[in-house]
Scaffold this active site. Structure first.
Site, mmCIF file in Angstrom:
data_model
loop_
_atom_site.group_PDB
_atom_site.id
_atom_site.type_symbol
_atom_site.label_atom_id
_atom_site.label_comp_id
_atom_site.label_asym_id
_atom_site.label_seq_id
_atom_site.Cartn_x
_atom_site.Cartn_y
_atom_site.Cartn_z
ATOM 1 N N LYS A 27 0.840 -1.206 0.000
ATOM 2 C CA LYS A 27 0.000 0.000 0.000
ATOM 3 C C LYS A 27 0.871 1.250 0.000
ATOM 4 O O LYS A 27 0.659 2.184 -0.788
ATOM 5 C CB LYS A 27 -0.903 -0.009 1.233
ATOM 6 C CG LYS A 27 -1.663 1.294 1.482
ATOM 7 C CD LYS A 27 -2.423 1.220 2.805
ATOM 8 C CE LYS A 27 -3.055 2.554 3.167
ATOM 9 N NZ LYS A 27 -4.159 2.923 2.265
ATOM 10 N N LYS A 120 -18.098 -6.392 -6.446
ATOM 11 C CA LYS A 120 -17.629 -7.354 -5.461
ATOM 12 C C LYS A 120 -17.259 -8.685 -6.118
ATOM 13 O O LYS A 120 -17.906 -9.154 -7.046
ATOM 14 C CB LYS A 120 -18.696 -7.574 -4.392
ATOM 15 C CG LYS A 120 -19.037 -6.323 -3.599
ATOM 16 C CD LYS A 120 -17.866 -5.833 -2.779
ATOM 17 C CE LYS A 120 -18.156 -4.508 -2.095
ATOM 18 N NZ LYS A 120 -19.173 -4.614 -1.051
ATOM 19 N N GLY A 447 -22.021 10.142 4.114
ATOM 20 C CA GLY A 447 -21.728 10.119 5.548
ATOM 21 C C GLY A 447 -20.347 10.616 5.900
ATOM 22 O O GLY A 447 -20.201 11.612 6.594
ATOM 23 N N TRP A 576 -18.800 -7.520 7.120
ATOM 24 C CA TRP A 576 -17.481 -6.905 7.148
ATOM 25 C C TRP A 576 -16.747 -7.167 8.454
ATOM 26 O O TRP A 576 -15.788 -6.488 8.796
ATOM 27 C CB TRP A 576 -17.601 -5.407 6.872
ATOM 28 C CG TRP A 576 -18.047 -5.146 5.460
ATOM 29 C CD1 TRP A 576 -18.307 -6.070 4.494
ATOM 30 C CD2 TRP A 576 -18.280 -3.879 4.859
ATOM 31 N NE1 TRP A 576 -18.694 -5.465 3.331
ATOM 32 C CE2 TRP A 576 -18.691 -4.117 3.515
ATOM 33 C CE3 TRP A 576 -18.199 -2.564 5.305
ATOM 34 C CZ2 TRP A 576 -19.008 -3.087 2.635
ATOM 35 C CZ3 TRP A 576 -18.516 -1.539 4.425
ATOM 36 C CH2 TRP A 576 -18.909 -1.799 3.105
ATOM 37 N N ASP A 614 -26.691 2.135 7.132
ATOM 38 C CA ASP A 614 -26.016 1.684 5.915
ATOM 39 C C ASP A 614 -26.021 0.165 5.814
ATOM 40 O O ASP A 614 -25.665 -0.531 6.765
ATOM 41 C CB ASP A 614 -24.568 2.168 5.897
ATOM 42 C CG ASP A 614 -24.454 3.666 5.678
ATOM 43 O OD1 ASP A 614 -25.378 4.240 5.095
ATOM 44 O OD2 ASP A 614 -23.434 4.244 6.085
ATOM 45 N N CYS A 658 -23.419 -0.252 -1.663
ATOM 46 C CA CYS A 658 -22.246 -0.018 -2.504
ATOM 47 C C CYS A 658 -22.312 -0.837 -3.787
ATOM 48 O O CYS A 658 -23.303 -1.475 -4.092
ATOM 49 C CB CYS A 658 -20.980 -0.363 -1.728
ATOM 50 S SG CYS A 658 -20.622 0.784 -0.376
ATOM 51 N N HIS A 709 -14.555 6.555 -5.943
ATOM 52 C CA HIS A 709 -13.445 5.608 -5.964
ATOM 53 C C HIS A 709 -12.369 6.020 -6.964
ATOM 54 O O HIS A 709 -11.388 5.298 -7.141
ATOM 55 C CB HIS A 709 -13.953 4.210 -6.276
ATOM 56 C CG HIS A 709 -14.830 3.652 -5.191
ATOM 57 N ND1 HIS A 709 -14.338 3.239 -3.985
ATOM 58 C CD2 HIS A 709 -16.174 3.463 -5.126
ATOM 59 C CE1 HIS A 709 -15.330 2.809 -3.220
ATOM 60 N NE2 HIS A 709 -16.446 2.938 -3.896
#
Length: 772
Positions: A27, A120, A447, A576, A614, A658, A709
């Site tokens: 990352k 996904k 949010g 999640w 959400d 999402c 994104h």
């Protein structure tokens, strides 16, 4: 039980390993490259070091055959598109000019070109880049990455197996490119794609590959006879190649069903199957087709998607049964270990006894190695490991963490009335419009606002004791004031407090609920360089005290405009997290829902008129087989309604979802009975709005007009054009204007510009509606 040694020594292997490194080195290197602080050569060296370290860890753990090709700078499906030359025309010039920059342009977009759509990966929380194909697509082989990484592993003296996305799954995951007919089916390109795979396989064989793994997880979904015939043809042709390595076709995440006999009969050299709870039916199905005589079976008996220790005795029993069904039985995780953190041993803040219940990637590789040894040498060879495993399983089963009588009694007392609003939407909406007094096409955000370095530093300072609670709260209050001031100045109608106090939308709540465990180093890739730390849902759930009221009430005190209360819904709290596997998911969801219901009630009592719950994971958690959908959606929608249904009619309940394919769950979205839903729609050009319209969705909706994104800033004309597409499907009195998702990962300059453009677009289209 006493297992006899296998006729041929069982080998231990895995399908893939976490890419990021112990300290998320990937990352940092990739983001440093984007910012110009890391050179291309330095980025490549970091990647090579991470691959070498991962392979060495696997070899040291007793893994006999390591995977190659599973490493990626961003996404393995995008890597496959590069491998087969499926670069969209709008990105071709960028890729030709600089392959690495062009690769990231496809992933993230640029100011001048949109990225590939993202969605996904089956029912996981990993996102892949959707291939764009058309009748004009010309495939060309580029095996450089796959050959280079295989060569790296072989140079270390390791037995290595390249892993590729299979051709059938690749085409089934693709979508028609812009300009292609909507009814174009990418699977029709198979005959054009197979020669490219043949060339890549030949290159890998020449580079020293004995085996190549072709992943076909799409075959665990419901497939038509025509699709199954296509899969049979694909592996008939690939199996007939003379210049190829041995082929191992892998499936995971669920049972193969009708695809199992197709693959069992195919002229390939082995199958890799999932034998964990989700795919237990594969065992009987494999016996029913007569096993795999003359072939290799890689048995996924260690769950690659959760973090709980394996029941070694149960897995050995399964493996013992499989010994009679194939010439060679090897041991693996059920899928790539990409979906779990790297090492539980780095967690210093979890009780040592509870830590013994957990298995991250390194612990799972040890379990795989142990099982392979037990299968090859008999249970006496692993007697100590079996005894320790029995003790750890018993400790978990009897712990008070996993069984709270008060929580279970409350769940048992739930009635149907608890999950229903007191009045229907048609009545509620009148009360809400009178109370909120919002304009046509009201604007809002999802949010979160940018999580700045200053905010992260404030949390670090609080943890380290450099500031006290009062000093931390002052910093959060200052950020909330700034976020509200910007929104008022920009002209947004329904505000948010920006969530500056939250580290993650699930972890923040998990840390305040009993029954959850938080990790310090449990990072898992969500997409690209976005990593999350899923909490561990270990026991029964309750809420000791309010979690969000303090900050929402403070924000409400600063403005006359409505401020949304922001909560994460029960399904997403499960999806999640690493959720407990010792009771039905529906039971766990009701526990979480009741805890959140208390929070909703407290927010309303504190004066919050708009509350967003959400559920971005509702679609991704949908079972892969249609036969399992109804049972899942029944408890999932009930849990949402149980969370949100205790409020007054004039309190407006929002939800958000999402990236996903929403067409097959529109009825479930309707069943949530939320007053307003916001969904990601910018990359798919308002497809979800059309799906809602086709269903006759009767409530308010905000399909996103700003793709958060990507770092690019959409101008007001672009946002207005998307908004007009939304109006083609949803009446103006029920259409909201919002970004695709939360703004946590974006920077302030692009956030300001994009939201100002969003508001300008809304005003422009309002004016057009007024004039017409």
């Amino acid at each position: 039980m006493t297992a006899k040694p296998a006729a041929a020594a069982a080998r231990a292997t895995v399908y893939g390993y976490p890419r990021q490194g112990r300290n998320r080195e990937l990352k940092k290197a990739v983001e440093g490259y984007w910012k110009g602080r890391v050179t291309p050569d330095a980025l490549r060296q970091t990647a090579a070091d991470l691959r070498r370290s991962a392979w060495q860890q696997l070899a040291d753990a007793g893994i006999h055959e390591v995977p190659t090709g599973d490493f990626s700078y961003y996404d393995h499906v995008l890597d496959t598109s590069v491998m087969v030359g499926a670069v969209p025309p709008r990105h071709r010039a960028a890729v030709d000019a600089d392959a690495l920059d062009g690769y990231f342009a496809m992933a993230r977009g640029t100011q001048d070109m949109a990225p590939l759509e993202m969605t996904k990966w089956f029912d996981t929380n990993y996102h892949y880049l959707v291939p764009e194909l058309s009748p004009d697509t010309v495939f060309t082989a580029d095996s450089a990455k796959q050959v280079a990484e295989l060569s790296e592993a072989l140079a270390l003296g390791l037995a290595a197996r390249p892993v590729l996305v299979g051709p059938v799954t690749y085409l089934l995951l693709a979508k028609p490119a812009p300009g292609a007919a909507a009814d174009f089916e990418p699977l029709t390109l198979l005959d054009r794609l197979l020669p490219v795979y043949a060339e890549v396989l030949a290159d890998l064989r020449a580079a020293g590959a004995e085996w190549v793994q072709l992943d076909e997880p799409a075959l665990v979904q419901d497939r038509t006879p025509a699709e199954l015939n296509t899969a049979a043809r694909a592996y008939r042709d690939l199996g007939a190649l003379t210049d190829r390595p041995k082929l191992l076709v892998a499936s995971y995440f669920d049972r193969l069903g009708d695809a199992l006999p197709v693959l069992a009969k195919a002229p390939v050299d082995g199958l890799a199957l999932d034998f964990t709870a989700a795919a237990a039916a594969n065992l009987d199905a494999l016996a029913a087709v007569g096993g795999l005589p003359g072939k290799r079976l890689v048995a996924g008996v260690v769950d690659g998607r959760n973090v709980w220790i394996n029941n070694l005795e149960n897995s050995l029993s399964t493996l013992g049964t499989l010994l009679g069904l194939a010439d060679q039985v090897d041991v693996a995780a059920s899928c790539s270990l990409l979906h779990v953190p790297i090492d539980a041993a780095t967690e210093r803040d979890i009780d040592p006894q509870i830590l013994r219940w957990l298995a991250f990637a390194r612990q799972k590789t040890a379990e795989i190695s142990t099982l392979a040894r037990g299968l090859a040498q008999g249970t006496d060879a692993i007697a100590a490991e079996l005894a320790a495993n029995r003790a750890d399983l018993a400790s978990r089963a009897t712990s008070p963490i996993t069984h709270d009588t008060a929580v279970r009694a409350r769940v048992a007392a739930v009635t149907d009335a608890d999950s229903r609003r007191s009045q229907p939407y048609s009545t509620r909406t009148v009360a809400q419009r009178a109370h909120l007094k919002l304009p046509l096409l009201p604007t809002t955000t999802i949010g979160s606002f940018p999580q700045t370095a200053e905010l992260r530093a404030a949390r670090a300072d609080l943890r380290a004791g450099r500031i006290d609670d009062a000093g931390y709260e002052q910093r959060i209050e200052s950020e909330i004031r700034d976020v509200l001031a910007f929104q008022e100045q920009a002209g947004i109608d329904v505000l948010v407090h920006g969530e500056p106090e939250r580290n993650d939308m699930v972890q923040y709540f998990a840390e305040q609920l009993t029954g959850y465990l938080a990790t310090q180093h449990g990072w898992v890739q969500s997409y690209g360089t976005r990593y999350v730390r899923p909490p561990v849902l270990a026991g029964d759930i309750s809420r000791p005290e309010p979690m969000t009221v303090r900050w929402t009430a403070y924000a409400n005190s600063l403005t006359d405009r409505p401020v949304k209360g922001m909560l994460t819904g029960p399904v997403t709290m499960l999806a999640w997290s690493f959720v407990r596997d010792d009771q039905p998911l529906g039971d766990t969801a009701r526990q979480v829902a009741l805890a959140l219901r208390d929070e909703v009630g407290d927010l309303e009592a504190a004066g919050t008129s708009v509350i967003q719950v959400d559920e971005p994971a509702l679609r991704e958690t949908l079972p892969l087989r249609a036969a399992d959908h109804a049972a899942y959606l029944a408890w999932a929608t009930e849990a949402f309604r149980l969370t949100s249904s205790g409020v007054r009619p004039q309190t407006q309940i929002h939800t958000h979802m999402c990236y996903a394919e929403f067409g097959d769950i529109v009825q479930a979205i309707d069943d949530l009975d939320a007053d307003v839903i916001s969904l990601e729609a910018a990359r798919s050009h308002m497809q979800v709005a059309r799906e809602l319209a086709a269903h006759g969705y009767p409530r308010e909706a905000g399909p996103g007009v700003y793709d958060i994104h990507s770092p690019r800033v959409p101008d007001a004309d672009e946002a207005a054009a998307l908004l007009r597409k939304g109006l083609d499907a949803i009446p103006a009195e029920r259409l909201w204007v919002n970004p695709d998702c939360g703004l946590k990962t974006r920077g302030w300059p692009e956030t300001r510009a994009s939201l100002e453009n969003l508001v300008t677009a809304a005003r422009t289209v309002r004016g057009e509606l007024s004039a017409s």
